[in-house]
Enzyme design. Structure first.
Site, PDB file in Angstrom:
ATOM      1  CG  MET A 132      -1.717   1.258   1.313  1.00 18.78           C
ATOM      2  SD  MET A 132      -3.106   1.019   2.450  1.00 18.78           S
ATOM      3  CE  MET A 132      -4.475   0.219   1.962  1.00 18.78           C
ATOM      4  CB  CYS A 133       2.110   3.519  -2.133  1.00 21.65           C
ATOM      5  SG  CYS A 133       3.357   2.419  -1.623  1.00 21.65           S
TER       6      CYS A 133
END
Lengths: 303, 224
Positions: free
Chosen positions: A1-2
């Protein structure tokens, strides 16, 4: 995730507020990326015939940068302009890019070149978005548009060099939410053409691939179409050029994005919570970008 | 409840524990600002209005309650819903109503990719379009789409039935268009009425499983 954020202000009168508008957006993406953060901003340009080099070194010693400036002037017989902020420095020179790159590589191997361009400045480092914002005073940045990233690594190391955005060529930057599964085959292909990589990060392969396509004559749209063929994996890409902000999502669109537009700005974020603090957001036109479509916004008066 | 003043955890604890004791039948939530997990896991006869845009998993696992989002919803709105009603006045991001067991999810705008993925009995009514891979492996329930559908609609369907008024870009493996029966028209009409959408049920196409993937076929040599 970013986490991804992008912002383009439509009126020159708002250029002074770009950084201040961005800060709550980047901090809003802390949960998606708490370990590194970065920002690529298009600001006032270097003078004609000059290029800006954004540098990062693992030291906050002012004498280090003063030494670099002194040695550069002596060795190359050419006066550079250098402005520093902790680990970060902006070097402006009219010398050939390869001369500057080679000299820095040989004499200051600990210095990482973050970006090269007329307008582009890049700040990236490990730490929470709030820490990185404070460390480099990002709230005071001025300019027409920017892309930002908060990182939660799923591959490759957590270092300032591995943080996003990545850059390639001049005045091109890319930030990525997702994972590319075949970065090494893309790298092997590009290395044949003499393209150098700074890290083993998957996003760097995508960034250099797109820039290489454009340098070979493609426009951004054609380069992105080649990405759909060449890159295996998941991605939402935010890209910046001197006068453009661009967004694309892969065909499966697993990585989120939402866009808000008013008369004053275009703002992009992985999630609405990063847009909630923007002025007049209640009256903004909101939409979710669809997969495989390239969205491009141009800075007025810069095209 | 003002989410600029109380945390989502405090809000949800109130909704789970204190609400029933106090006999409260209506809760208004302001300043949601895209926060995740708003009003998840409700199990009470209550109506909840969320005044703004909600983040991921809003009204997930809902039971009995009626939740209205006066804005857009993030990923996984009403995921794994059991009963009750969830209404989104704006658009919904990916995986709306995923794995829902029952109740009704109404999305007045568009729904993004994977709407109703693995739905298990929920009814989903979408006023606009649905994105690609919607109703993937949908097991039971109904999906009514008033606009268009993206690629691979209803891939590997089980018993769920999909009704689409507009264009379908492509059907997924084992999904096929079937004749609308009087029963289908009545079912679609009832769901449209419940959702408040003024369309003629006869305009919809019925998509259901061709049931060729139902059983292992040793002769197929994996050529599906």
């Amino acid at each position: 995730m970013c986490g991804l954020v992008g912002l383009l202000v439509k009126k020159p009168a708002l250029y002074d507020t770009l950084g201040a508008l961005m800060v709550p957006m980047l901090i809003g993406m802390t949960e998606r990326g708490p370990e590194s953060a970065g920002l690529a901003v298009f600001t006032n340009g270097a003078k004609k015939g000059e290029l800006k080099y954004n540098l990062w070194a693992n030291t906050t010693d002012f004498n280090y940068w003063a030494g670099l400036e002194n040695d550069f002037n002596q060795h190359l017989g050419s006066k550079v302009r250098l402005s520093t902020k902790g680990n970060h420095a902006i070097l402006i020179s009219h010398l050939e890019t390869e001369v500057v790159r080679t000299w820095i590589g040989e004499h200051f191997p600990g210095v990482h070149i973050l970006s090269v361009g007329h307008n582009l400045d890049v700040y990236k480092d490990i730490g929470t978005p709030a820490q990185v914002v404070e460390r480099y005073d990002l709230g005071k940045l001025k300019g027409s548009h920017l892309i930002g990233h908060t990182r939660m690594a799923t591959e490759s190391a957590v270092t300032p060099a591995h943080a996003h955005p990545f850059t390639a060529g001049t005045d091109f930057c890319l930030a990525h939410n997702g994972t590319i599964s075949n970065p090494f085959s893309v790298r092997r292909k590009l290395e044949h053409f003499g393209i150098h990589f700074d890290t083993d990060n998957d996003t760097e392969a995508a960034c250099r691939f797109i820039e290489w396509c454009m340098r070979s004559g493609d426009d951004l749209e054609t380069a992105i179409k080649k990405c759909f063929e060449e890159l295996d994996g998941f991605y939402t890409f935010l890209m910046g050029t001197r006068d453009k902000l661009a967004l694309v999502r892969d065909p499966f669109a697993c990585k989120p994005a939402v866009v808000a537009e008013t008369d004053d700005y275009v703002a992009i974020a992985s999630e609405f919570r990063s847009l909630a603090q923007l002025p007049d957001i209640k009256n903004a036109s909101l939409f979710e970008p669809v997969p495989e479509q390239l969205y491009v916004w141009t800075v007025e008066g810069k095209a | 409840m003002d989410l600029s003043k109380v945390s989502v955890r405090e809000l949800n604890q109130y909704l789970h524990h204190d609400l029933a004791k106090a006999g409260v039948k209506h809760v208004n939530i302001t300043n949601p600002d895209g926060a995740h997990n708003i009003a998840v896991g409700l199990d009470a006869d209550v109506s909840v209005d969320i005044q703004g845009h909600a983040g991921y998993y809003a009204a997930g696992m809902n039971k009995t309650a009626n939740v209205t989002i006066h804005g857009n919803a993030g990923t996984g709105v009403a995921e794994n819903m059991m009963s009750g009603t969830v209404r989104v006045k704006g658009f919904a991001s990916a995986s709306a109503g995923a794995t829902g067991h029952g109740g009704t999810l109404i999305i007045e705008g568009d729904a993004s990719l994977r709407c109703g993925i693995s739905m298990k009995g929920i009814d989903i009514v979408v006023g606009g379009d649905v994105g690609s891979y919607s109703a993937f492996m949908a097991q039971a329930g109904n999906m009514v789409v008033c606009g268009n559908a993206g690629d691979a609609l209803g891939d590997s369907l089980y018993e769920a039935v999909l009704y689409v008024r507009g264009e379908i870009r492509s059907l997924g493996a084992d999904a096929e268009e079937q004749k609308m029966t009087e029963q289908d028209i009545k079912k679609v009409g009832d769901l449209l009425k419940k959702a408040g959408f003024d369309y003629n049920a006869k305009e919809f196409k019925r998509i259901a499983s061709a049931k060729k993937l139902y059983h292992w076929n040793a002769d197929a040599k994996q050529e599906y």
